[in-house]
Design an enzyme around this catalytic site. Structure first.
Site, short mmCIF file in Angstrom:
data_model
loop_
_atom_site.label_atom_id
_atom_site.label_comp_id
_atom_site.label_asym_id
_atom_site.label_seq_id
_atom_site.Cartn_x
_atom_site.Cartn_y
_atom_site.Cartn_z
N HIS A 158 -9.53 -6.45 9.77
CA HIS A 158 -10.24 -6.03 8.57
C HIS A 158 -11.35 -5.02 8.85
O HIS A 158 -12.07 -4.64 7.94
CB HIS A 158 -10.81 -7.24 7.84
CG HIS A 158 -9.76 -8.03 7.10
ND1 HIS A 158 -8.76 -8.71 7.76
CD2 HIS A 158 -9.54 -8.22 5.78
CE1 HIS A 158 -7.98 -9.29 6.87
NE2 HIS A 158 -8.42 -9.00 5.66
N PHE A 206 -6.15 -0.89 5.36
CA PHE A 206 -4.77 -0.83 4.90
C PHE A 206 -4.40 0.59 4.44
O PHE A 206 -3.25 1.01 4.58
CB PHE A 206 -4.55 -1.84 3.78
CG PHE A 206 -4.93 -3.24 4.17
CD1 PHE A 206 -4.56 -3.75 5.42
CD2 PHE A 206 -5.69 -4.04 3.34
CE1 PHE A 206 -4.93 -5.03 5.81
CE2 PHE A 206 -6.06 -5.33 3.72
CZ PHE A 206 -5.68 -5.83 4.95
N GLU A 234 0.82 -1.22 0.00
CA GLU A 234 0.00 0.00 0.00
C GLU A 234 0.85 1.26 0.00
O GLU A 234 0.46 2.29 -0.55
CB GLU A 234 -0.93 0.01 1.22
CG GLU A 234 -2.00 -1.09 1.19
CD GLU A 234 -1.46 -2.47 1.52
OE1 GLU A 234 -0.37 -2.56 2.12
OE2 GLU A 234 -2.13 -3.47 1.18
#
Lengths: 337, 280
Positions: free
Chosen positions: A142, A105, A80
């Site tokens: 997540h 992320f 990322e």
């Protein structure tokens, strides 16, 4: 939700704990991949649009764009930091990069790259992130429960939390036209379609009254506008009148509309968001009201300031107070209290 | 231009003047990353007066080669080169690090003509270079992206992400220079976090790699030429081994020279040492 699948012992199997859990309710109208299709349409008009992803093209609906414009798509791998740095470099050379990954992320792992290479240099990069808030049962790895707080804190960043497929379709060309960095949350896959029924039009920086009411004003964004509209319909049967002010642009906040609506006396003011109660829309609105001398009865619907559990999404949404039924319960209790 | 005795003599004079500009700016603030400016001056002289294409009166000229300073704390060195190149007026030297100055102590794109990125946080530059190189190729431009970073930045994982991405996307328009002066905040770079064997590692990652004495002008010129002329679709890395404080013997000898304080009387001594080296 889908019909329960039985295990060999005859017990229902809870399949919604999957990372790819759908947030569409049973029978709800949906559209497939609204972001991907809207980006293809915008890219037809704007040859400067390019797409980048960090190994999550299929999971951010960017694969639709990649198929339509393979030579304008950059696969950056599961990395990322270089993706957002490269997006900055492409923007510096005159392109309009749309960079996608999961919200966790972008906001957590690559924050410095977004802050320094994109926002501080005022680069025209559109950061589009799936799995916003609590839309995955995979646990805190997540669950992007803090992304709005982090992105809102960056000077010059426009922050958008759209509600449904209708809004995503309109937000994509709008953010492509907008000059400057944008962080947008994304619902992907089969995305519910709700706001078209209300004749709603998305505009950056505008909050809009979707439904009027006399007992409660709920100011909401993203998924929670959808849920609040469902709750308002249910509560109407109990003679509870709920107004819904949809505020998809978290930053810059539509201060005029929020102050005008919250300034109408006699209504409980509630902010509802798919985000921790720390630092998101709720505290943004609270600060706005306080700074302007407004002090209505005020409550927040949002995720608690804790690391959330893993599990099936419907269970988690009930537990943490953002399911339609949980919203009904909270509003009734606050009105009674 | 190609390497020739006359040309290299001119580059030596440019390098001297870049060092002198840096010392004069350091004196304005009484401190700074002087030792790094002195070590990288030869590389900057070759970049700005041998290799790169730019227009001093039009720093944003589309046809320019891009120079990215990833290690923003080397700003004093780059300002010294930009002044010498005529991109920044010489009189601004005295404003270095001051209020309202276009020359802040860490390099930032919004402040300074010729500064392509804001680099105060380390490990950003190579990733931006990847995007710029992709963008230039999209535009059909033959401009190159030069990016300078430090050996300490090799500690940052993002640098290796960018090293992988540049090779994967065959970005042969990137010429990266890593300044190996073996000095970072907590001590010698190789002791803080080992990064050798650097040539082997970079070649294994798919880069065309050269290692040179970064204070040998002739060697640096040849490395830049070879990086530019190399035919394979690979990004190019020049590993420049440099000497902190180069050109000022009493600074070269100083052990802790990552961020140096120079006593008031020493600035004159430093300038004298540079003058002596110039004549020599």
């Amino acid at each position: 939700m889908t019909k329960p699948v039985l295990t060999s012992s005859g017990k229902p199997r809870l399949t919604t704990s999957a990372m790819i859990a759908s947030i569409a309710g049973e029978g709800q109208r949906t559209k497939p991949a609204p972001f991907g299709h809207a980006l293809v349409a915008a890219a037809k008009e704007r040859p400067e649009i390019v797409g980048l992803t960090a190994d999550l093209g299929k999971y951010t609906d960017l694969h639709i764009f990649a198929q339509a414009y393979p030579d304008r798509f950059y696969q950056m791998g599961m990395a990322e930091q270089v993706m957002f740095g490269a997006a900055s470099g492409l923007a510096a050379e005159g392109f309009t990069p749309f960079a996608t990954t999961y919200a966790v992320f972008a906001s957590r792992r690559a924050y410095d790259f977004i802050h320094q290479t994109i926002a501080e240099e005022d680069r025209n990069v559109k950061i589009v992130c799936a799995l916003p808030g609590l839309t995955s049962g995979y646990g805190p790895s997540h669950q992007a429960t803090e992304d709005l707080a982090l992105m809102r804190a960056i000077p010059g960043m426009t922050v958008i939390d759209p509600c449904d497929a209708h809004e995503i379709e309109q937000a994509v060309p709008a953010i492509a036209d907008h000059r400057g960095p944008v962080y947008m949350r994304l619902l992907r896959g089969q995305v519910p379609l709700v706001l078209d029924e209300y004749g709603y039009r998305f505009e950056i920086g505008k909050a809009k009254v979707i439904r009027d009411g006399t007992d409660v004003l709920v100011i909401s964004s993203g998924l929670l506008t959808m849920r609040t509209l469902e709750a308002a319909a249910k509560l109407a049967a109990d003679k509870v009148s709920v107004a819904v002010l949809h505020a998809p642009t978290i930053k810059p906040l539509d201060t005029a509309t929020i102050l005008a609506e919250a300034g109408k006396t006699g209504r409980l003011v509630v902010v509802a968001e798919n985000h921790t109660v720390v630092g998101g829309l709720g505290e943004a609105v609270a600060g706005l009201l306080m700074r302007n001398g407004l002090s209505p009865r005020f409550r927040q619907i949002g995720l608690p300031d804790e690391f959330l559990a893993a599990g099936a999404l419907p269970t988690l949404h009930d537990r943490y107070g953002i399911s339609t039924d949980a919203i009904c319960t909270s509003l009734k209790a606050w009105l009674a209290g | 231009m190609t390497a020739s005795p006359g040309h290299n003599k001119e580059l030596a004079e440019r390098a001297y003047r870049i060092r002198r500009n840096a010392v004069l700016m350091g004196e304005v603030q009484g401190q700074g990353y002087i030792a790094q400016a002195l070590d990288i001056a030869d590389v900057l002289a070759v970049a700005y007066f041998h290799a790169m294409r730019y227009r001093p009166d039009d720093p944003d000229w589309e046809g320019r080669d891009r120079f990215l300073l990833s290690n923003g704390h080397y700003a004093i060195a780059l300002y010294a080169a930009l002044i010498e190149a005529g991109i920044i007026p010489a009189e601004e030297l005295e404003t270095y690090g001051g209020d309202e100055s276009r020359l802040p102590m860490s390099g930032m794109a919004a402040y300074t003509p010729g500064m392509e990125m804001s680099g105060g946080s380390l490990g950003l530059g190579l990733s931006i270079a990847v995007g710029k190189a992709m963008g230039l190729k999209r535009k059909g431009s033959d401009s190159r992206v030069y990016v300078l970073f430090s050996d300490g930045e090799l500690d940052e994982g993002s640098v290796w992400e960018a090293i992988m991405a540049a090779a994967h996307h065959k970005l042969d328009n990137i010429i990266a220079i890593v300044d190996v002066n073996n000095q970072q905040a907590d001590g010698p770079s190789t002791q803080v976090m080992g990064f050798e064997p650097l040539v082997d590692r970079l070649e294994a990652f798919g880069w065309h790699t050269q290692r040179v004495d970064g204070n040998d002008l002739d060697a640096v010129v040849k490395a830049f030429d070879a990086a530019r002329d190399h035919g394979e679709p690979k990004p190019r890395m020049i590993i420049a081994d440099t000497l902190m404080g180069k050109g000022v013997p009493f600074l070269e000898a100083r052990e802790k020279n990552h961020f140096i304080r120079v006593e008031a009387h020493e600035w004159k001594l430093a300038l004298d040492a540079l003058d002596a080296g110039r004549l020599g």
